[in-house]
Motif scaffolding. Structure first.
Motif, short mmCIF file in Angstrom:
data_model
loop_
_atom_site.label_atom_id
_atom_site.label_comp_id
_atom_site.label_asym_id
_atom_site.label_seq_id
_atom_site.Cartn_x
_atom_site.Cartn_y
_atom_site.Cartn_z
N ILE A 72 0.85 -1.20 0.00
CA ILE A 72 0.00 0.00 0.00
C ILE A 72 0.88 1.25 0.00
O ILE A 72 0.63 2.21 -0.73
CB ILE A 72 -0.94 0.00 1.23
N ALA A 73 1.95 1.22 0.79
CA ALA A 73 2.85 2.37 0.86
C ALA A 73 3.51 2.64 -0.49
O ALA A 73 3.64 3.78 -0.92
CB ALA A 73 3.93 2.14 1.92
N LYS A 74 3.90 1.57 -1.17
CA LYS A 74 4.56 1.76 -2.47
C LYS A 74 3.62 2.41 -3.48
O LYS A 74 3.99 3.33 -4.21
CB LYS A 74 5.08 0.42 -3.00
N ALA A 75 2.39 1.91 -3.51
CA ALA A 75 1.41 2.50 -4.43
C ALA A 75 1.16 3.96 -4.04
O ALA A 75 1.01 4.83 -4.91
CB ALA A 75 0.12 1.70 -4.39
N THR A 76 1.12 4.23 -2.74
CA THR A 76 0.88 5.60 -2.27
C THR A 76 2.06 6.50 -2.64
O THR A 76 1.88 7.65 -3.05
CB THR A 76 0.65 5.60 -0.74
N ALA A 77 3.26 5.97 -2.51
CA ALA A 77 4.45 6.74 -2.88
C ALA A 77 4.40 7.14 -4.35
O ALA A 77 4.62 8.29 -4.72
CB ALA A 77 5.71 5.92 -2.60
N ARG A 78 4.04 6.18 -5.20
CA ARG A 78 3.94 6.48 -6.63
C ARG A 78 2.87 7.56 -6.88
O ARG A 78 3.05 8.44 -7.71
CB ARG A 78 3.57 5.23 -7.42
N GLU A 79 1.77 7.44 -6.16
CA GLU A 79 0.67 8.39 -6.34
C GLU A 79 1.11 9.82 -5.98
O GLU A 79 0.85 10.76 -6.72
CB GLU A 79 -0.51 7.94 -5.46
N TYR A 80 1.79 9.96 -4.86
CA TYR A 80 2.24 11.31 -4.46
C TYR A 80 3.31 11.84 -5.41
O TYR A 80 3.29 13.01 -5.78
CB TYR A 80 2.71 11.32 -3.00
N ALA A 81 4.22 10.98 -5.82
CA ALA A 81 5.27 11.43 -6.75
C ALA A 81 4.65 11.88 -8.07
O ALA A 81 5.04 12.89 -8.64
CB ALA A 81 6.28 10.31 -6.98
#
Ligand SMILES: Cc1cc2nc3c(=O)[nH]c(=O)nc-3n(C[C@H](O)[C@H](O)[C@H](O)COP(=O)(O)OP(=O)(O)OC[C@H]3O[C@@H](n4cnc5c(N)ncnc54)[C@H](O)[C@@H]3O)c2cc1C
Ligand SMILES: NC(=O)c1ccc[n+]([C@@H]2O[C@H](COP(=O)([O-])OP(=O)(O)OC[C@H]3O[C@@H](n4cnc5c(N)ncnc54)[C@H](OP(=O)(O)O)[C@@H]3O)[C@@H](O)[C@H]2O)c1
Lengths: 432, 243
Positions: free
Chosen positions: B13-22
């Motif tokens: 979930i964190a990885k997908a969230t990181a991509r989303e914010y970037a």
């Protein structure tokens, strides 16, 4: 785990293998036979289905991009849609893209997919500089058109039957707009349709929607859409929200009358013979992606796409015969897409040859496979072939007649012990 | 634009969230234990988005390290998102207290230790956002995972108190309650398809809700209604149900 691909037919039980790294994948390959890589399951039939599935999609890292050459290095599970999201705003687009952006790079190579610009740019393999693949004994081979050429020709279009593609370097092309200048040409019959394709050949992108239920002298009437990118510097491409079909439609929803209404609406909306529009990338290249799970409109029994190609010299006669057979059968096809193709490449099983291809969707129902068998006979008679990535039912005989390099492919697989290691339901059915 | 700090960055979930914010133009600090394992992922986001992504080592159970962890971040983040969690083994946790404690510390105590430090800084700055990923499991204790559920319930209560405390300082706190998500944590479980989200969907939901300063986010959205029903079942009845 229960699995299916885009046609929702067949649904099968398979063991799904995931891997964190190459070591684990190697072990999977060493320990199991009858493996088949699975990308995003957007092939229509059974080419990504089998006893043991290797799940490639989670491997979705971008590795490198060279701004000068446009060379993009990604893992095989990356979706084309992700490439667009990152790179259209920076002025880059795929050299070759199919009619959906929700496919993996591995799947694009394995089916050697093509787009509306095949007559200009060829298949996906044209933009592949190299890829790495894990083959039979778990060895990782870096492969390009030059070396080893046999592996390249067998893998591009080889439907996952040579191993698991791990990553690829592909060239993107420069664009300066997210918009396309589209010309729509309305024709009244097949003759006019062919003439329109020839007339607009200079434009890089073209495709025609055919009204399959048209009768007698209207057979082959179409809307031909041709175009090229604008040059207005507008690149603010964003992912769109999309509608979704939430459940399987009851299968009677798509009867002859609803298809007729759809074809008529689509065709009837366009008034002039030639009209111009400005449309964006998603509307032009991926009209169907706007509705998630549109495959559910065919009901829970699923559907199939029948796509064949005929050599140019035989296209007119063959198509006329096939369109007539479909029209007579009264079996609706929601979608019928006609396209002019350029020269074939050297890959053993790539689908395109110079000529015309037609793709039609059919709901799976009684009597359908009999109709398709009849169509097969016409295709074979005119020296045509069937597209494996859409297929779920073609016979070994029909398939073999269409692909003269099949023996080379079989031999190559045997020599490299791929024939028992990598197998799909499809490869078993058509004996490859 | 500035940095968002993502805690437990190896989580799906964190990885997908990181991509989303970037994707939306934020730079990132990605904090995780054995952070070197994130090298390829850091590169992935850089190639995708051309943002600056800095990996930072963090063990949420090493409480003493939290202050220096936060101090070493040169430019302080505008927001923090924690995805740390540990489902653990319920059966084991019932008889082996060390497992129960690990579940409680990973999901609750550790996050409190770090969030306290960050909340003080944001409060002083009078800006920032804090997002904690809790779980629907914290909405009602069930026999199949109540140790984990109780730790998440504690986190939910902590976040709601923090939201209350920081309201006047214009620091926004959001509680995320995912239902089922297809991640490493749930790998191998048979989850009902309709109620199971992909990490990318959760990430999109988090981004949108955070931008709108939502207080509590259920994801997928129907979990809000599912949990309303589950919470409405009277205790005398609930205790007899096998869920
Ligand atoms: C709406 C729609 C429109 C389409 N339009 C076109 C079109 O215009 N032109 C066209 O050519 N195709 C078209 N297709 C077909 C689609 O592009 C191909 O079927 C494509 O291969 C699907 O990719 P995937 O990632 O979903 O792969 P899957 O469907 O999962 O697999 C397809 C094949 O690729 C193999 N494969 C997948 N990943 C790997 C890997 N990493 N290594 C080795 N083998 C692998 C599988 O074994 C299988 O044989 C369309 C499909 C849809 C649904
Ligand atoms: N998946 C679901 O269905 C679901 C449902 C509701 C809520 N959630 C919550 O969502 C959040 C994300 O979970 P996920 O599903 O993405 O699962 P996940 O991939 O297992 O993520 C959990 C992460 O927490 C990290 N972590 C655990 N202990 C740690 C420690 N001591 N120090 C540093 N990091 C630690 C793990 O790091 P390592 O990788 O190093 O182990 C892991 O990356 C969690 O809070 C989880 O409780 C998940």
């Amino acid at each position: 785990m229960s699995l299916m691909s885009w046609g929702m037919y067949p649904k099968i039980k398979s063991s799904v293998f995931s891997y964190d790294n190459e070591k684990v994948l190697k072990q999977i390959i060493e320990e199991h036979d009858e493996l088949i890589p699975y990308g995003n399951g957007r092939s229509y039939g059974d080419s990504a289905l089998g006893a043991n599935i290797v799940n490639v999609k989670p491997h979705d890292y971008f590795i490198d991009f060279n701004e000068k050459s446009g060379l993009l290095h990604v893992q095989a599970g990356v979706l084309l849609s992700e490439i667009l999201e990152s790179f259209v705003p920076r002025g880059w687009f795929l050299k070759v893209t199919p009619g959906t952006k929700f496919i993996t790079v591995g799947g694009a190579i394995a089916s050697d997919v093509h787009g509306k610009n095949h007559h200009v740019e060829g298949c996906f393999s044209e933009c592949v500089k190299e890829f790495t693949i894990m083959t039979t004994d778990g060895e990782v081979v870096t492969c390009s058109k030059e070396a080893p050429p046999e592996l390249f020709r067998a893998t591009c279009g080889g439907m996952g039957l040579t191993g698991v593609i791990l990553d690829a370097k592909i060239y993107l092309k420069k664009i300066n707009s997210k918009y396309i200048d589209q010309t729509t040409i309305k024709t009244n019959n097949l003759k006019e349709t062919f003439a329109a394709f020839e007339e607009y050949k200079a434009l890089p992108y073209s495709v025609a929607w055919i009204d399959c239920l048209a009768k007698s002298d209207e057979i082959g009437k179409c809307l031909l859409m041709a175009g090229d990118f604008k040059d207005d510097g507008k690149l603010d491409y964003k992912k769109k929200g999309k509608l979704s079909i939430p459940f399987n439609f009851p299968s009677f929803a798509l009867n002859n009358w609803s298809v007729r209404a759809f074809n008529w609406l689509y065709y009837g909306k366009v008034k002039e013979r030639v009209s111009k529009q400005k449309v964006d990338i998603d509307t032009f290249f991926y009209p169907l992606d706007a509705i998630g799970h549109w495959n559910r409109i065919y009901g829970k029994n699923g559907f199939t796409q029948y796509q064949f190609i005929l050599p140019k010299y035989a296209s007119y006669q063959g198509l006329e015969e096939i369109l007539k057979a479909i029209s007579d059968s009264g079996k609706g096809s929601f979608l019928a897409v006609l396209k002019l193709y350029g020269k074939a490449n050297e890959n053993y099983l790539s689908f395109p040859i110079e000529g015309y291809s037609l793709a039609l969707d059919f709901k799976i129902e009684k009597g359908l496979f009999e109709l398709l068998d009849r169509l097969d006979e016409i295709v074979v008679q005119y020296k045509g072939r069937i597209y494996l990535t859409k297929d779920v039912r073609v016979s070994k005989e029909t398939f073999e007649k269409g692909y003269p390099q099949i023996e080379i492919f079989r031999q190559y697989r045997k020599e490299n012990k791929m024939d028992t290691k990598f197998q799909s339901l499809q490869s078993k059915r058509v004996g490859i | 634009m500035s940095y968002v700090l993502i805690i437990g960055a190896k989580s799906d979930i964190a990885k997908a969230t990181a991509r989303e914010y970037a994707k939306h133009g934020y730079d990132l600090y990605l904090a995780a234990r054995n952070v070197s394992e994130l090298e390829e992922f850091v590169n992935d986001i850089t190639v995708r988005t051309q943002r600056t992504v800095k990996p930072v080592e963090l063990d949420i159970l090493n409480y003493e390290s939290h202050q220096s962890f936060y101090d070493q971040l040169g430019e302080k983040p505008l927001g923090v998102i924690s995805a740390i969690g540990y489902l653990g083994d319920q059966d084991k946790a019932q008889s082996d207290f060390s497992e129960a404690k690990l579940i409680m510390d990973s999901n609750y105590t550790g996050v409190v230790s770090l969030f306290n430090i960050i909340a003080d800084d944001f409060e002083k700055r009078r800006s920032g956002f804090i997002v904690g990923i809790s779980s629907v499991a914290g909405d009602r204790g069930r026999k199949s995972n109540y140790i984990y559920g109780s730790a998440k319930a504690a986190l939910t209560a902590y976040l709601s108190g923090l939201r209350n405390r920081l309201y006047d300082s214009r620091v926004h706190v959001m509680t995320v309650k995912p239902g089922f998500v297809a991640t490493k944590m749930t790998e191998g479980m048979e989850l009902p398809k309709k109620l199971t989200a992909q990490p990318e969907e959760v990430a999109e939901d988090i981004y949108k809700a955070q931008q709108k300063n939502k207080n509590v986010l259920y994801t997928k959205w129907m979990w809000h209604w599912v949990m309303l029903i589950i919470k409405a079942i009277p205790e005398w009845k609930f205790k007899g149900i096998s869920i």
